[in-house]
Each structure stands twice: as C-alpha cells, then as structure tokens.
Design an enzyme around this catalytic site. Structure first.
Site, PDB file in Angstrom:
ATOM      1  N   TYR A 146      46.703  43.579  46.681  1.00 44.21           N
ATOM      2  CA  TYR A 146      46.968  43.364  45.248  1.00 44.21           C
ATOM      3  C   TYR A 146      45.673  43.454  44.449  1.00 44.21           C
ATOM      4  CZ  TYR A 146      48.921  41.153  41.060  1.00 44.21           C
ATOM      5  OH  TYR A 146      49.334  40.878  39.775  1.00 44.21           O
ATOM      6  N   GLU A 149      42.577  44.613  45.183  1.00 42.51           N
ATOM      7  CA  GLU A 149      41.863  45.897  45.186  1.00 42.51           C
ATOM      8  C   GLU A 149      42.707  46.987  44.533  1.00 42.51           C
ATOM      9  OE1 GLU A 149      38.850  46.054  45.658  1.00 42.51           O
ATOM     10  OE2 GLU A 149      38.252  44.570  47.131  1.00 42.51           O
ATOM     11  N   ASN A 167      47.776  33.342  35.490  1.00 40.32           N
ATOM     12  CA  ASN A 167      49.080  32.802  35.907  1.00 40.32           C
ATOM     13  C   ASN A 167      50.008  32.564  34.713  1.00 40.32           C
ATOM     14  OD1 ASN A 167      46.933  32.042  37.888  1.00 40.32           O
ATOM     15  ND2 ASN A 167      48.703  31.391  39.064  1.00 40.32           N
ATOM     16  N   VAL A 224      53.810  28.971  42.589  1.00 42.06           N
ATOM     17  CA  VAL A 224      53.797  27.513  42.583  1.00 42.06           C
ATOM     18  C   VAL A 224      54.761  26.924  41.552  1.00 42.06           C
ATOM     19  CG1 VAL A 224      51.760  27.250  41.065  1.00 42.06           C
ATOM     20  CG2 VAL A 224      52.297  25.498  42.763  1.00 42.06           C
ATOM     21  N   ASN A 276      58.406  27.524  42.743  1.00 43.36           N
ATOM     22  CA  ASN A 276      58.663  26.745  43.959  1.00 43.36           C
ATOM     23  C   ASN A 276      58.862  25.267  43.642  1.00 43.36           C
ATOM     24  OD1 ASN A 276      58.465  28.887  45.697  1.00 43.36           O
ATOM     25  ND2 ASN A 276      56.668  28.159  46.782  1.00 43.36           N
ATOM     26  N   GLY A 328      45.633  20.356  47.293  1.00 41.44           N
ATOM     27  CA  GLY A 328      46.155  20.390  45.916  1.00 41.44           C
ATOM     28  C   GLY A 328      45.084  20.247  44.843  1.00 41.44           C
ATOM     29  N   THR A 368      42.601  24.682  41.345  1.00 41.60           N
ATOM     30  CA  THR A 368      43.095  24.711  39.961  1.00 41.60           C
ATOM     31  C   THR A 368      43.645  26.091  39.587  1.00 41.60           C
ATOM     32  OG1 THR A 368      41.019  25.432  38.937  1.00 41.60           O
ATOM     33  CG2 THR A 368      41.301  23.050  39.293  1.00 41.60           C
ATOM     34  N   PRO A 371      42.171  31.359  45.829  1.00 35.15           N
ATOM     35  CA  PRO A 371      41.070  30.991  44.938  1.00 35.15           C
ATOM     36  C   PRO A 371      41.016  29.483  44.678  1.00 35.15           C
ATOM     37  CG  PRO A 371      42.211  32.927  44.111  1.00 35.15           C
ATOM     38  CD  PRO A 371      43.037  32.387  45.236  1.00 35.15           C
ATOM     39  N   ARG A 377      40.445  28.615  38.731  1.00 30.95           N
ATOM     40  CA  ARG A 377      40.671  29.789  37.867  1.00 30.95           C
ATOM     41  C   ARG A 377      40.916  29.317  36.447  1.00 30.95           C
ATOM     42  NH1 ARG A 377      45.387  33.135  39.987  1.00 30.95           N
ATOM     43  NH2 ARG A 377      43.845  34.094  41.351  1.00 30.95           N
TER      44      ARG A 377
HETATM   45  N1  UDP Z   1      50.835  26.813  45.853  1.00 29.12           N
HETATM   46  C1  UDP Z   1      51.262  25.570  46.314  1.00 29.12           C
HETATM   47  N2  UDP Z   1      52.567  25.427  46.655  1.00 29.12           N
HETATM   48  C2  UDP Z   1      53.471  26.432  46.541  1.00 29.12           C
HETATM   49  C3  UDP Z   1      53.058  27.684  46.070  1.00 29.12           C
HETATM   50  C4  UDP Z   1      51.720  27.838  45.723  1.00 29.12           C
HETATM   51  O1  UDP Z   1      50.461  24.626  46.422  1.00 29.12           O
HETATM   52  O2  UDP Z   1      54.651  26.194  46.877  1.00 29.12           O
HETATM   53  C5  UDP Z   1      49.429  26.950  45.446  1.00 29.12           C
HETATM   54  C6  UDP Z   1      48.724  28.208  45.958  1.00 29.12           C
HETATM   55  O3  UDP Z   1      48.159  27.994  47.213  1.00 29.12           O
HETATM   56  C7  UDP Z   1      47.686  28.415  44.867  1.00 29.12           C
HETATM   57  C8  UDP Z   1      48.365  27.912  43.601  1.00 29.12           C
HETATM   58  O4  UDP Z   1      49.423  27.056  44.037  1.00 29.12           O
HETATM   59  O5  UDP Z   1      46.553  27.619  45.110  1.00 29.12           O
HETATM   60  C9  UDP Z   1      48.954  29.039  42.746  1.00 29.12           C
HETATM   61  O6  UDP Z   1      49.709  29.848  43.591  1.00 29.12           O
HETATM   62  P1  UDP Z   1      50.624  31.021  43.047  1.00 29.12           P
HETATM   63  O7  UDP Z   1      51.222  31.696  44.247  1.00 29.12           O
HETATM   64  O8  UDP Z   1      51.544  30.525  42.010  1.00 29.12           O
HETATM   65  O9  UDP Z   1      49.644  32.007  42.289  1.00 29.12           O
HETATM   66  P2  UDP Z   1      48.184  32.597  42.605  1.00 29.12           P
HETATM   67  O10 UDP Z   1      47.668  32.048  43.910  1.00 29.12           O
HETATM   68  O11 UDP Z   1      48.384  34.060  42.661  1.00 29.12           O
HETATM   69  O12 UDP Z   1      47.375  32.123  41.473  1.00 29.12           O
END
Ligand code: UDP
Length: 337
Positions: free
Chosen positions: A154, A156, A183, A196, A199, A216, A219, A283, A286
């Site tokens: 994604y 790259e 996001n 996240v 979910n 958790g 950010t 990451p 962010r």
């Molecule tokens: N994450 C989480 N629980 C979930 C789904 C995601 O704790 O059920 C975390 C994930 O590891 C990341 C953050 O939430 O640190 C955002 O994840 P998401 O997949 O929404 O977007 P992205 O990582 O692309 O920013």
C-alpha cells in the site's frame, strides 16, 4: 457548466466508503458522475442508491484493466482516483493487486485525464510517511517506510502513484492534484472493514471483545468523512500553481485507548477489552500538519471527534449497517495473529 454543458467527473472507487460520499457531493453540486468500481471493497448498495439520479452512471471495472475507459464519455472535466483498498486487512489480503491498483490503475487514470484534458486528483495517504520520525507530519517530510514489510504494497504503491502523478504534470500531460488522506471514519464504513473505528464500534454494539492491538498507546488522528470530502473538493477546485501533495486530515490526535473509551461511553457497552499483538510496522503515532490545506484551500476540519463518533455509532446501529457481514472481530484476530 463547462463549454455550455454540465461538468463531468469520473470517480474511480466510487462505490467505496469515501467514493460514495464523494459521488453524492458532486451530484449535489450538479456535476454528472461516472462511477467506476470493481466491488473489491465497494458496495453495490451504494451504487443502487445513486442510480436513481439521472446524472449518475455506474461502470463496473477494475482500474488495472483498461476496458472501463471505452464506457466513459468523450469529454470529461475531472478524474478522481480513489480506487484502492485502504484498510490494512483488505489491502494485505492481495498485496500484488493492491500495488498494481496504485501503480497501473493510477497510470490508466492519468492517461484518461491526459486524453480527455481533465484535471486529475490522486488520493494518496499518510502511509507515505510510514512510521514517522517527524511529528506532526508536514508534506516536506520524506517518510520512514519499510519497502519490504506487509504494509509496503500500500505505502510504496501510493508513493509510486504520487511520483507518476507529478511526472504527468512535469511533462505537461495532465493537470494534477494530490491529497494525502489521514485516517477517516464515518457512516458507511463497512463493519468488516478491519479498521479500528469500525471494529471497535461493531464490537461495542455486539457486546463482543474490543480488540486493541498492542498496548493501545499508539496514536492516530481521525477525520470525519464530510470534512474529508470537503477537503478533496476544495483541492480539486484549487486553481493556483501546482501545490504539491496536501495533507487532509484532522490534527486532533489521540491514543487507541482513548478512542476505545469514547466508543464505550457513547454506546454504553460493557464489552471486555482484549489486547492482541501489534501488527508489524504499525505506525506509533500520526498527526497531520494541515497548515498548507488551511493556507491554500481555506480548509480545516469542523466535526469534533465525539460528534462524529456519535453519528457513526448511530449509523452502525441502524438496520442498513447491520445487514452487512459482521466479520470485524475475525479479521482483527487474523491481522494481529
Ligand atoms: N487497531 C486496534 N484494533 C483494531 C484495529 C486496529 O487496536 O481492531 C489499531 C491498529 O493497530 C493501529 C490503529 O488501531 O495502531 C489504526 O488502525 P487502522 O487499521 O484503523 O488504520 P491504520 O493503521 O492504517 O492507521
């Protein structure tokens, strides 16, 4: 109007979460829309709702192929490229297709813009900054991306898409805009999307385990969908010199733990919280620096997180969202495991 006729836009990925909101915003401005989608993550239901509008046309196709192009009108004014799965669960399911969607798909859509003399907008991503060492992220930061990890297909792909997009402009082949989306959440996210916000809301409403990856403390900064669409429309309309990539996102940063607390409070859920392993290359933090968007486009997000989450929770509670497959928890375990 342009040349005495109604303006025309192509929205690749128009059946997706952001794409369907964008199509509706364009239609509301009186712009005719041709929506291209392969339903990889987009929903037929979104298309069916818009098909009631005579200014809306749906073209089923994958942007990696070129056969969708013959189904588009000869003259087009705007080409929006939103075609690519954007959730880690979804884009890692078929990494080859993800990478090709960004590279070959963007090339096909840039060529379309070139042939039709249309303005082109690429939706890029905050993922071009990878696991950032500069905080908040300004557009001039070159990023810290792993080119071999599971997110690389994604990250790259989007980085290559950005370079190709600006190469078209340098060669005077198309006029281009690049938005780097942070996001985004809101009504019409898929409950099985794997991100996240979807979910956690789905899990809280079902009373199932709330899955936090890692401790958790990582950010993110979440932008409400209407604000995002407003930013994209403003960037497409921007008539100044080539502005380069522009961050579009909400700088209000919070931990995943804090997000979970908000959702538990809003839903009144008693779901237990479980911690799963942090996915590779996730990451740590962010947050967008949006000075350029504010300066050039007069844009800033308006929806506060709690209001936006409230609207999203309400939408997920309605029967429309409930009829979607509910695999969020399974996907979460699959990704983290
Ligand atoms: N994450 C989480 N629980 C979930 C789904 C995601 O704790 O059920 C975390 C994930 O590891 C990341 C953050 O939430 O640190 C955002 O994840 P998401 O997949 O929404 O977007 P992205 O990582 O692309 O920013």
């Amino acid at each position: 109007m342009k040349n005495g006729r109604t303006k025309r836009a192509v929205v690749a990925g128009g059946a997706g979460f952001l794409g369907s909101h964008l199509c509706e915003a364009l239609l509301a401005e009186g712009i005719q829309v041709w929506c291209v989608d392969n339903f990889q993550t987009g929903l037929r239901r979104s298309v069916q709702r818009m098909e009631q509008n005579p200014d809306f046309t749906f073209v089923e196709g994958d942007v990696i192929e070129t056969n969708f192009i013959s189904k588009l009108p000869r003259s087009i004014d705007l080409v929006f490229n939103l075609a690519c799965a954007a959730s880690p669960v979804q884009y890692q399911a078929d990494p080859e297709h993800t990478l090709m969607t960004s590279v070959v798909g963007t090339r096909n859509l840039l060529r379309l813009a070139e042939q039709r003399d249309a303005r082109f907008l690429l939706t890029s991503t905050s993922e071009v900054y990878g696991d950032p060492e500069v905080h908040p992220q300004t557009e001039s930061y070159r990023g810290n991306v792993s080119c071999t990890g599971p997110r690389a297909c994604y990250d790259e792909g989007k980085r290559a898409a950005e370079s190709l997009t600006l190469d078209f402009e340098r060669a005077h082949r198309a006029e281009v805009r690049i938005a780097r989306l942070f996001n985004t959440y809101g009504p019409r996210m898929r409950s099985d999307d794997g991100r996240v916000v979807s979910n956690i809301i789905t899990q809280a409403l079902e009373g199932s385990d709330i899955t936090i990856y890692g401790d958790g403390t990582q950010t993110r900064s979440f932008c409400y969908v209407d604000d995002m669409i407003d930013g994209l429309m403003r960037l497409m309309r921007y008539d100044g010199e080539q502005p380069g990539p522009i961050n579009i996102g909400n700088p209000a940063e919070l931990t995943v733990l804090a997000l979970v607390e908000h959702v538990l409070k809003l839903t009144g859920s008693r779901s237990p919280v479980v911690h799963l392993p942090l996915p590779q290359d996730d990451p740590r933090r962010r947050r967008p620096d949006i000075s350029r968007a504010t300066q050039l486009l007069g844009w800033a997000p308006r929806k506060a997180l709690v209001e936006g989450l409230q609207a999203t929770v309400e939408w997920f509670s309605k029967s429309e969202a409930a009829s979607e497959p509910r695999r969020a928890a399974d996907d979460a375990r699959h990704l983290a495991g």
